[in-house]
Design an enzyme around this catalytic site. Structure first.
Site, PDB file in Angstrom:
ATOM      1  CG  ASP A 483       2.636   4.219  -2.994  1.00 31.89           C
ATOM      2  OD1 ASP A 483       2.251   3.109  -3.367  1.00 31.89           O
ATOM      3  OD2 ASP A 483       2.077   4.885  -2.102  1.00 31.89           O
TER       4      ASP A 483
HETATM    5  C1  BGC Z   1       2.786   6.183   1.289  1.00 33.34           C
HETATM    6  C2  BGC Z   1       3.163   4.756   1.572  1.00 33.34           C
HETATM    7  C3  BGC Z   1       4.372   4.372   0.792  1.00 33.34           C
HETATM    8  C4  BGC Z   1       5.499   5.357   1.008  1.00 33.34           C
HETATM    9  C5  BGC Z   1       6.699   5.075   0.139  1.00 33.34           C
HETATM   10  C6  BGC Z   1       3.975   7.073   1.539  1.00 33.34           C
HETATM   11  O1  BGC Z   1       3.656   8.361   1.209  1.00 33.34           O
HETATM   12  O2  BGC Z   1       1.713   6.554   2.126  1.00 33.34           O
HETATM   13  O3  BGC Z   1       2.093   3.905   1.289  1.00 33.34           O
HETATM   14  O4  BGC Z   1       4.763   3.109   1.215  1.00 33.34           O
HETATM   15  O5  BGC Z   1       5.041   6.664   0.744  1.00 33.34           O
HETATM   16  O6  BGC Z   1       6.462   5.322  -1.192  1.00 33.34           O
END
Ligand code: BGC
Length: 806
Positions: A483
């Site tokens: 993200d």
């Molecule tokens: C989110 C995921 C994401 C991950 C890596 C998590 O906090 O819920 O959707 O893939 O972070 O960024």
């Protein structure tokens, strides 16, 4: 250093001090009513949605961060103590907290009085049961006053913590006998209330927090408790709570027990009132009567234990490695249930007022949950698919109560659609049930837009096919799985969302990670097509897969490892040419799992590079070297101090990808080594460094570049749980559901030795023994040698005896 021990026979972790480095928590509830409970009985509860139906209050950024929750006090002479240590914080003569499967118990003593507290949510009902048992182990008669307490949240947890100008005038309650009803806002649009009761006559109660606590005091020293009184207050506005007081005299050796119930009730709108202003208590009274005795409490507790016995009998391993057995048979599967229920919505670290259920998160959580309750997995798949848009892209999150997509964040995370294929394929592999593909499923929850689920999968796949960049690799959009890798957003002002600021989508920035996903899940989609007789579609999708595979081999390989991405200028991300962020973990795991560059040995090289640059004592870091300055063209990833979160921590979620990847290239040593490094039970001895619970994964463990290397954060709600189940149960131990049936394909080290697995699958029980005698004979089913890895399914057969010789 440890703060407790595993009690495997009871499937519990026993915590022996209230002073764990952080609150060590557990979850109560399976469906509907949920509670979070710490090792000092802190935490909060809610009905379905931690934001919109919060029942009890929790204060974030509190000090200690665990104050409040379930408040029990015992006043014995001038001493006031709590069996869970908090809230009274009086030193105890002995203390023990046990977190088990859906329940938590405390067993403490002070001055000859032993108190046991048991908390759980009974199956099928919207309430939390608390039992307090007190025994006088001294030689004198004890005159005790027992106090209970909870603090109501005014339902919407966001409004509750910010709209004080309104909140402090709206609190309303009714008290009838021992039951305190919380009915704030019921007079207007709500048709739900909560209650807190106990199965005995009380000597007093309080619902006005200020009266209960006294001026300037906190939960550790309520003035009423200190004075042995209750004010019988019925709060109006301000801060409504619920507290009972019960006077009890115990002769030496005598024991008494009380069952408290914290319940949630919804009433049909046309039946809200008993009389003007008086709520309809009929449904509450029914629920109260159901659990008003020790016998009822014990029966419900046993039912919960039986429920877990049954769930955990679906996959059970016996190996010589006690920690593997413990984690596989108990805690991995338990954590998967919690992530299935919560996604990333409610924990001590996820506020429950933030992001609801994530699309990709929930899809992945299902991968490890599928075998436990496939019917619930099926419903969840349909809920998730219902927030997809007509063009195949999806909302990124949805609210559990309304099941509607979250418009604040929208869509545009280009990995999201492919995860829907991943979980649906896993569902069919588990159940063989292809009728799910015909299920009429709406787009964006719009009535009348329903199409069979298969059409949703098709649009997911086509979304990637139709959204590729200059190198023929998938466009990344706002971000992919990571993200924080925001290649199109260019945010320069503090406070802007890294993901949704600016154009957020662009025609150039590409993700090698999504390429890996497409190759893996494109193949799985084509397999489904074949399975349901769509041969032409299967062929055409395989051709698309081939194109992305070739593009990745040509433009996604950096020489020693897979590139991570191309940014909005077409520059490489995760390349040896970069100054920082030269290598990322995600594409190494996913592209290797997908078999990209297999003939050229890419996978083995990629994993070797992980070991060279990213492996530390506790797992594999997400990237190296960490970004030391903010890069506007990369986004949030470079906002974190080096070694934390997506900037160089072990982001545990992607570690099992690499372990599975190792099994794909047949490297059992690496597969098991990666599994063990971040596995909580293997880190129990360094709990003072790790700090979070040794029975579940945390989202991250700080990397070598961090100030606090080895320290974990955000326990419980991580996709690691599901992926680890896939990794250890399927990829390593090798018991793999496939569309055609159960397949046995272990990838274990010699040292791991022989082991057995009991697996219940598609209505039959498989007793599997993996025997490492060097014979390489392979699969034997009911005494007969079988070619390949697939156990031939026989219609109506209920038991299979399986050996696999390595
Ligand atoms: C989110 C995921 C994401 C991950 C890596 C998590 O906090 O819920 O959707 O893939 O972070 O960024």
């Amino acid at each position: 250093m440890k703060y407790g021990f595993f009690d495997d026979a009871n499937r519990e972790y026993c915590i022996t001090t209230p002073f764990t480095p952080l609150p060590w928590i557990n979850y109560l509830g399976n469906d509907g009513f949920f509670g979070l409970i710490s090792n000092t009985a802190g935490g909060y509860c809610f009905y379905r949605d931690a934001k919109l139906r919060r029942i009890t209050r929790y204060r974030y950024n509190n000090i200690p961060n665990d104050i409040g929750g379930r408040l029990y006090y015992i006043k014995d002479g001038n001493t006031v103590w709590s069996p869970a240590y908090r809230p009274a914080e009086t030193e105890l003569d002995s203390y023990e907290c046990r977190h088990g499967m859906g329940y938590t118990t405390f067993n403490s003593t002070k001055d000859g009085v032993n108190a046991k507290l048991t908390f759980f949510v009974p199956l099928g009902d919207a309430c939390e049961l608390h039992r307090l048992e007190v025994v006088n182990n001294s030689n004198e008669t004890k005159d005790l006053t027992l106090y209970s307490g909870i603090e109501w949240c005014l339902w919407n947890a966001v409004d509750d913590s910010q709209n004080y100008q309104r909140n402090l005038s709206i609190g309303e309650l009714e008290v009838i006998g021992s039951t305190i009803y919380h009915k704030t806002e019921y007079r207007e649009r709500r048709n739900h209330y909560a209650f807190f009761t106990v199965n005995t006559e009380v000597d007093g109660f309080d619902t006005d927090r200020d009266v209960f606590l006294g001026a300037g005091r906190a939960w550790n020293k309520p003035v009423q408790v200190e004075n042995g009184k209750s004010g019988n207050t019925v709060a109006s506005g301000w801060y409504p709570i619920a507290s009972h007081s019960i006077k009890v005299t115990l002769a030496p050796g005598e024991k008494k027990s009380y069952v408290f119930q914290l319940g949630y009730i919804e009433v049909p709108r046309d039946q809200k009132w008993e009389s003007k202003g008086i709520i309809n208590k009929k449904p509450a009274v029914e629920l109260i009567n159901k659990y008003n005795s020790d016998a009822a409490f014990e029966a419900a507790f046993k039912a919960l234990k039986d429920y877990w016995d049954n769930l955990l009998s679906i996959y059970h391993v016996e190996s010589k490695d006690e920690k593997v057995n413990r984690m596989v048979n108990i805690w991995h599967q338990y954590q998967v249930m919690v992530t299935f229920n919560m996604s990333r919505s409610a924990s001590y670290w996820e506020t429950g007022i933030g992001r609801g259920m994530g699309f990709r998160d929930s899809c992945q959580d299902l991968l490890g949950f599928m075998h436990l309750i496939p019917e619930r997995a099926r419903d969840r798949i349909i809920d998730i698919a219902s927030i997809q848009f007509e063009n195949g892209s999806t909302y990124h999150q949805y609210q559990p109560l309304t099941k509607r997509g979250n418009a604040d964040i929208g869509g545009g995370f280009n990995d999201d659609p492919l995860w829907l294929v991943a979980c649906t394929a896993a569902y069919i592999r588990e159940t063989g049930d292809t009728t799910i593909l015909d299920h009429p499923t709406p787009f964006n929850n719009v009535e009348g837009s329903e199409k069979p689920l298969m059409e949703h999968l098709r649009r997911s796949i086509n979304f990637t096919i139709n959204n590729k960049g200059p190198h023929g690799l998938p466009l990344i959009g706002r971000a992919d799985w990571n993200d924080c890798l925001n290649l199109n957003c260019f945010s320069e002002e503090p406070g802007e969302s890294f993901q949704t600021f600016g154009p957020s989508e662009g025609p150039v920035a590409e993700s090698v990670f999504i390429a890996g996903m497409f190759v893996k899940y494109g193949k799985e989609y084509a397999d489904i097509c074949d399975y349901v007789g769509l041969k032409d579609e299967a062929d055409s999708i395989r051709a698309e897969v081939e194109k992305v595979k070739t593009a990745t081999e040509e433009f996604g390989w950096d020489g020693e490892w897979f590139l991570r991405a191309y940014d909005a200028y077409g520059n490489k991300v995760g390349s040896n040419e970069c100054e920082e962020g030269k290598i990322f973990i995600e594409p190494q795991g996913f592209c290797t799992m997908a078999g990209i560059g297999q003939e050229k040995g890419f996978g083995a090289k990629a994993l070797d590079s992980l070991y060279k640059y990213l492996v530390n004592d506790y797992g594999i870091e997400i990237l190296a070297p960490c970004y030391t300055t903010y890069h506007v063209e990369l986004g949030e990833i470079s906002s974190y101090p080096p070694g934390y979160k997506e900037n160089g921590a072990i982001f545990t979620h992607n570690n099992p990808w690499c372990s599975v990847a190792a099994t794909v290239i047949g490297d059992a040593e690496k597969a098991f080594d990666i599994y063990k490094r971040s596995c909580p039970a293997f880190l129990e001895d360094v709990s003072e460094i790790h700090r979070t619970e040794p029975y579940v994964y945390s989202q991250m463990i700080a990397g070598r570049a961090a100030v606090h290397y080895g320290e974990a954060k955000n326990s419980f709600l991580t996709g690691t749980a599901a992926w680890v189940v896939v990794d250890i149960t399927q990829a390593i131990l090798g018991v793999q559901p496939t569309l055609q049936g159960l397949s046995i394909k272990p990838c274990v080290t010699k040292d791991f030795g022989n082991y057995s697995v009991v697996r219940k699958y598609r209505g039959a029980k498989y007793d599997i023994n993996v025997i490492q005698d060097g014979s390489g004979k392979g699969l034997v089913v009911d005494g007969a040698a079988v070619e390949g890895n697939l156990i031939p399914a026989v219609e109506g057969k209920k038991e299979y005896k399986v050996e696999f010789y390595i």
